[in-house]
Design a protein around this motif. Structure first.
Motif, PDB file in Angstrom:
ATOM      1  N   VAL A 156       0.845  -1.201   0.000  1.00 38.94           N
ATOM      2  CA  VAL A 156       0.000   0.000   0.000  1.00 38.94           C
ATOM      3  C   VAL A 156       0.878   1.248   0.000  1.00 38.94           C
ATOM      4  N   VAL A 157       1.921   1.257   0.822  1.00 35.90           N
ATOM      5  CA  VAL A 157       2.820   2.423   0.870  1.00 35.90           C
ATOM      6  C   VAL A 157       3.527   2.589  -0.473  1.00 35.90           C
ATOM      7  N   LEU A 158       3.959   1.490  -1.064  1.00 34.73           N
ATOM      8  CA  LEU A 158       4.618   1.554  -2.369  1.00 34.73           C
ATOM      9  C   LEU A 158       3.666   2.065  -3.451  1.00 34.73           C
ATOM     10  N   ALA A 159       2.428   1.603  -3.428  1.00 31.73           N
ATOM     11  CA  ALA A 159       1.443   2.060  -4.414  1.00 31.73           C
ATOM     12  C   ALA A 159       1.143   3.550  -4.240  1.00 31.73           C
ATOM     13  N   PHE A 160       1.069   4.011  -3.003  1.00 31.90           N
ATOM     14  CA  PHE A 160       0.890   5.440  -2.762  1.00 31.90           C
ATOM     15  C   PHE A 160       2.071   6.223  -3.343  1.00 31.90           C
TER      16      PHE A 160
ATOM     17  N   LEU B  24      -9.862   3.564  -0.431  1.00 28.73           N
ATOM     18  CA  LEU B  24      -9.805   2.274   0.261  1.00 28.73           C
ATOM     19  C   LEU B  24      -8.457   1.980   0.924  1.00 28.73           C
ATOM     20  N   ALA B  25      -7.382   2.535   0.400  1.00 27.75           N
ATOM     21  CA  ALA B  25      -6.049   2.205   0.899  1.00 27.75           C
ATOM     22  C   ALA B  25      -5.824   2.564   2.365  1.00 27.75           C
ATOM     23  N   PRO B  26      -6.298   3.697   2.863  1.00 29.41           N
ATOM     24  CA  PRO B  26      -6.066   3.968   4.290  1.00 29.41           C
ATOM     25  C   PRO B  26      -6.670   2.898   5.208  1.00 29.41           C
ATOM     26  N   ALA B  27      -7.879   2.470   4.901  1.00 31.05           N
ATOM     27  CA  ALA B  27      -8.492   1.418   5.724  1.00 31.05           C
ATOM     28  C   ALA B  27      -7.705   0.120   5.607  1.00 31.05           C
TER      29      ALA B  27
ATOM     30  N   ALA C 265      -4.079  -3.779   7.935  1.00 28.12           N
ATOM     31  CA  ALA C 265      -2.865  -4.594   7.812  1.00 28.12           C
ATOM     32  C   ALA C 265      -1.884  -4.296   8.941  1.00 28.12           C
ATOM     33  N   ALA C 266      -1.769  -3.028   9.326  1.00 25.00           N
ATOM     34  CA  ALA C 266      -0.881  -2.668  10.441  1.00 25.00           C
ATOM     35  C   ALA C 266      -1.393  -3.276  11.747  1.00 25.00           C
TER      36      ALA C 266
END
Length: 130
Positions: free
Chosen positions: A70-74, A111-114, A119-120
């Motif tokens: 998710v961080v990489l996609a951001f 959707l990515a923040p959720a 995941a965290a």
């Protein structure tokens, strides 16, 4: 005294030990049976513990990989800077592709923040506790 071969065949046919046919009562030690049973249970318990630990590690690694993805996609989205905004939307194919890219970016940003928080939390909850 009966013949040994006859005793063996009688024992097999009746499914009874030869000692019982001869009238001897041999008490089977119950402690050995309990010991064997406890050893089998211990082996099963160790197998279950290993499976549970492997499952925990797998989920932990999956959660960490999901966070990194998710961080990489951001990062990729920020670096790309939405190039479709400068496209010429007079061409129908370009318009469809630009709209699709904008919709995917919009969904990801919503959707990515959720997904990242989930995941965290999963990585935190499946960490190895000492």
């Amino acid at each position: 005294m009966p013949d040994a071969e006859l005793l063996l065949s009688l024992s097999e046919a009746l499914e009874t030990p030869v000692s019982t046919l001869l009238g001897e009562t041999v008490a089977e030690p119950e402690a050995d049976t309990l010991k064997a049973l406890s050893e089998k249970l211990e082996v099963l318990n160790l197998q279950f513990a290993r499976q549970r630990e492997l499952r925990r590690k797998s989920v932990h690694v999956l959660c960490i990989a999901l966070c990194a993805g998710v961080v990489l996609a951001f990062g990729v989205l920020v670096a790309a800077g939405s190039p479709y905004l400068a496209w010429n939307y007079q061409d129908p194919e370009t318009a469809v592709m630009g709209t699709a890219l904008h919709a995917l970016e919009w969904l990801f940003v919503r959707l990515a923040p959720a997904l990242l928080i989930g995941a965290a939390a999963g990585a935190f909850l499946t960490r190895k506790r000492t």
